[in-house]
Scaffold this motif. Structure first.
Motif, PDB file in Angstrom:
ATOM      1  N   THR A  59       0.822  -1.229   0.000  1.00 47.97           N
ATOM      2  CA  THR A  59       0.000   0.000   0.000  1.00 47.97           C
ATOM      3  C   THR A  59       0.848   1.267   0.000  1.00 47.97           C
ATOM      4  O   THR A  59       0.320   2.366   0.122  1.00 47.97           O
ATOM      5  CB  THR A  59      -1.045   0.078   1.150  1.00 47.97           C
ATOM      6  OG1 THR A  59      -0.392   0.317   2.397  1.00 47.97           O
ATOM      7  CG2 THR A  59      -1.900  -1.170   1.229  1.00 47.97           C
ATOM      8  N   ILE A  64       0.179   0.231   6.820  1.00 40.08           N
ATOM      9  CA  ILE A  64      -0.392  -1.122   6.772  1.00 40.08           C
ATOM     10  C   ILE A  64       0.002  -1.940   8.002  1.00 40.08           C
ATOM     11  O   ILE A  64      -0.707  -2.856   8.404  1.00 40.08           O
ATOM     12  CB  ILE A  64       0.034  -1.842   5.455  1.00 40.08           C
ATOM     13  CG1 ILE A  64      -0.801  -3.101   5.197  1.00 40.08           C
ATOM     14  CG2 ILE A  64       1.514  -2.180   5.462  1.00 40.08           C
ATOM     15  CD1 ILE A  64      -2.222  -2.842   4.821  1.00 40.08           C
ATOM     16  N   LYS A  90      -5.961   4.533   2.693  1.00 35.44           N
ATOM     17  CA  LYS A  90      -5.634   3.544   1.664  1.00 35.44           C
ATOM     18  C   LYS A  90      -5.412   2.168   2.293  1.00 35.44           C
ATOM     19  O   LYS A  90      -5.936   1.156   1.819  1.00 35.44           O
ATOM     20  CB  LYS A  90      -4.383   3.988   0.897  1.00 35.44           C
ATOM     21  CG  LYS A  90      -4.000   3.070  -0.252  1.00 35.44           C
ATOM     22  CD  LYS A  90      -2.769   3.608  -0.985  1.00 35.44           C
ATOM     23  CE  LYS A  90      -2.338   2.702  -2.120  1.00 35.44           C
ATOM     24  NZ  LYS A  90      -1.106   3.185  -2.779  1.00 35.44           N
ATOM     25  N   SER A  91      -4.644   2.112   3.393  1.00 31.93           N
ATOM     26  CA  SER A  91      -4.386   0.833   4.066  1.00 31.93           C
ATOM     27  C   SER A  91      -5.660   0.276   4.701  1.00 31.93           C
ATOM     28  O   SER A  91      -5.914  -0.926   4.669  1.00 31.93           O
ATOM     29  CB  SER A  91      -3.304   1.005   5.132  1.00 31.93           C
ATOM     30  OG  SER A  91      -2.061   1.294   4.539  1.00 31.93           O
ATOM     31  N   TYR A  94      -7.749  -1.200   1.928  1.00 31.90           N
ATOM     32  CA  TYR A  94      -7.123  -2.462   1.490  1.00 31.90           C
ATOM     33  C   TYR A  94      -7.475  -3.588   2.467  1.00 31.90           C
ATOM     34  O   TYR A  94      -7.852  -4.688   2.057  1.00 31.90           O
ATOM     35  CB  TYR A  94      -5.615  -2.257   1.407  1.00 31.90           C
ATOM     36  CG  TYR A  94      -4.815  -3.471   0.994  1.00 31.90           C
ATOM     37  CD1 TYR A  94      -4.661  -3.800  -0.353  1.00 31.90           C
ATOM     38  CD2 TYR A  94      -4.208  -4.291   1.947  1.00 31.90           C
ATOM     39  CE1 TYR A  94      -3.922  -4.909  -0.743  1.00 31.90           C
ATOM     40  CE2 TYR A  94      -3.470  -5.401   1.570  1.00 31.90           C
ATOM     41  CZ  TYR A  94      -3.320  -5.704   0.232  1.00 31.90           C
ATOM     42  OH  TYR A  94      -2.594  -6.813  -0.147  1.00 31.90           O
ATOM     43  N   ASN A 312       3.818   7.143  -1.686  1.00 33.03           N
ATOM     44  CA  ASN A 312       2.590   7.388  -2.444  1.00 33.03           C
ATOM     45  C   ASN A 312       2.586   8.780  -3.057  1.00 33.03           C
ATOM     46  O   ASN A 312       2.013   9.724  -2.522  1.00 33.03           O
ATOM     47  CB  ASN A 312       1.366   7.199  -1.529  1.00 33.03           C
ATOM     48  CG  ASN A 312       1.085   5.723  -1.288  1.00 33.03           C
ATOM     49  OD1 ASN A 312       1.092   4.925  -2.212  1.00 33.03           O
ATOM     50  ND2 ASN A 312       0.859   5.362  -0.038  1.00 33.03           N
TER      51      ASN A 312
END
Length: 323
Positions: A59, A64, A90-91, A94, A312
């Motif tokens: 990620t 994460i 985002k994590s 996911y 990112n």
């Protein structure tokens, strides 16, 4: 979050979390740690620096790790809500997809629309609201829709998960003299610092790095309590509205000092790293920026670890940085 104090973060708890993260179905990576001299990066002091490449993490950031521990310790199939403008969201998304849990990310409307689209692609709902309304919207989700709130930095399980990064550092360099970590809400800094100090490295100096325009932990150290501010920085991941309560307690206990860098130094660091073949976002380059701009004292002859916390950043964003 229930009241948890710094005493709750024990070495036993950190070791348990390390195993949770290591065996997580989310596939958390033990990222490489490479010697600085094996790169083309410039160095203006004679010391042995290793770089922890968390920009290569699944990620794209360290987040994460904490998420893996948070989800492992909560019932499967839950309905979770969080607030995040970036890497935590985002994590979280996911993990929600992997665990088959329903999720919602409440996001400030100032965040890039591309980030909303990415998070929605994992099947997680996004609600964009004015920054001042974030907490109220989360509270509504908890009270009216019976969701469980997962905090993006002020959470014991999350911090214990992030501490796995500190444990990995010690596997490569058992007694570092100096460790340099970026600081936003303080979850990563608190976890890494606790892991290193509780493992017996009493003499290790741990520094947090914040942008001048988003120096909540720096101000909290001065005020001796967690404070907030209207944070502004190109390193958006290091600009939450307030320092976390538990991270502040842990940082006060285990961190030597918070040092400040400006946005120009962050931009230059992103470009320098990119020229050396490392894609690192502005927030992820803060520790590197502090080292190359001589913000960390007494590095000569020392064993130093610099964490690059995330990568990112899109090609379109990179175009805005100096060559």
């Amino acid at each position: 979050m229930g009241e948890v104090s710094a005493e709750g973060l024990t070495l036993h708890l950190l070791r348990e979390a390390r195993e949770m993260v290591r065996s997580s179905p989310l596939g958390v990576i033990n990222t490489p740690m490479i010697p600085w001299f094996q790169t083309t990066l410039p160095l203006n002091s004679h010391c042995n620096i290793h770089i922890k490449l968390e920009n290569m993490q699944r990620t794209g950031s360290f987040k994460i790790r904490g998420v893996a521990n948070q989800f492992a310790r909560r019932p499967e199939g839950g309905h979770f809500v969080t607030m995040s403008a970036g890497n935590y969201g985002k994590s979280f998304a996911y993990a929600s997809k992997h665990y088959g849990s329903k999720g919602k990310v409440v996001m400030p409307e100032t965040a890039p629309v591309s980030r909303s689209i990415l998070i929605q692609s994992f099947g997680v709902e996004v609600e964009r609201v004015p920054t001042t309304c974030l907490r109220n919207v989360v509270n509504r989700c908890v009270q009216k829709e019976n969701m469980t709130f997962l905090h993006s930095y002020d959470d014991l399980d999350l911090i214990a998960g992030h501490a796995s990064l500190g444990m990995e550092i010690l596997e490569v360099m058992p007694e570092p003299d100096v460790v340099v970590v970026c600081c936003g809400g303080g979850g990563l800094l608190a976890g890494v610092a606790a892991a290193i100090k509780l493992s017996g490295c009493d003499k290790t100096r741990i520094y947090g790095v914040e942008p001048e325009g988003a120096c909540t932990m720096y101000k909290s150290f001065i005020e001796k309590k967690p404070v907030g501010m209207e944070a502004r920085s190109i390193a958006s991941g290091l600009a939450p509205p307030f320092a976390g309560t538990l991270p502040f307690e842990l940082c006060q206990r285990y961190v030597e000092e918070i040092v400040l860098i400006n946005d120009e130094e962050i931009k230059a660091a992103v470009s320098t790293l990119y020229r050396s073949g490392l894609v690192v976002e502005p927030s992820g380059s803060a520790a590197f920026a502090a080292i190359v701009n001589s913000k960390i004292p007494e590095l000569e002859g020392k064993n130093v670890v610099c964490i690059l916390s995330g990568g990112n950043i899109g090609k379109d964003e990179l175009a805005n940085f100096p060559d």
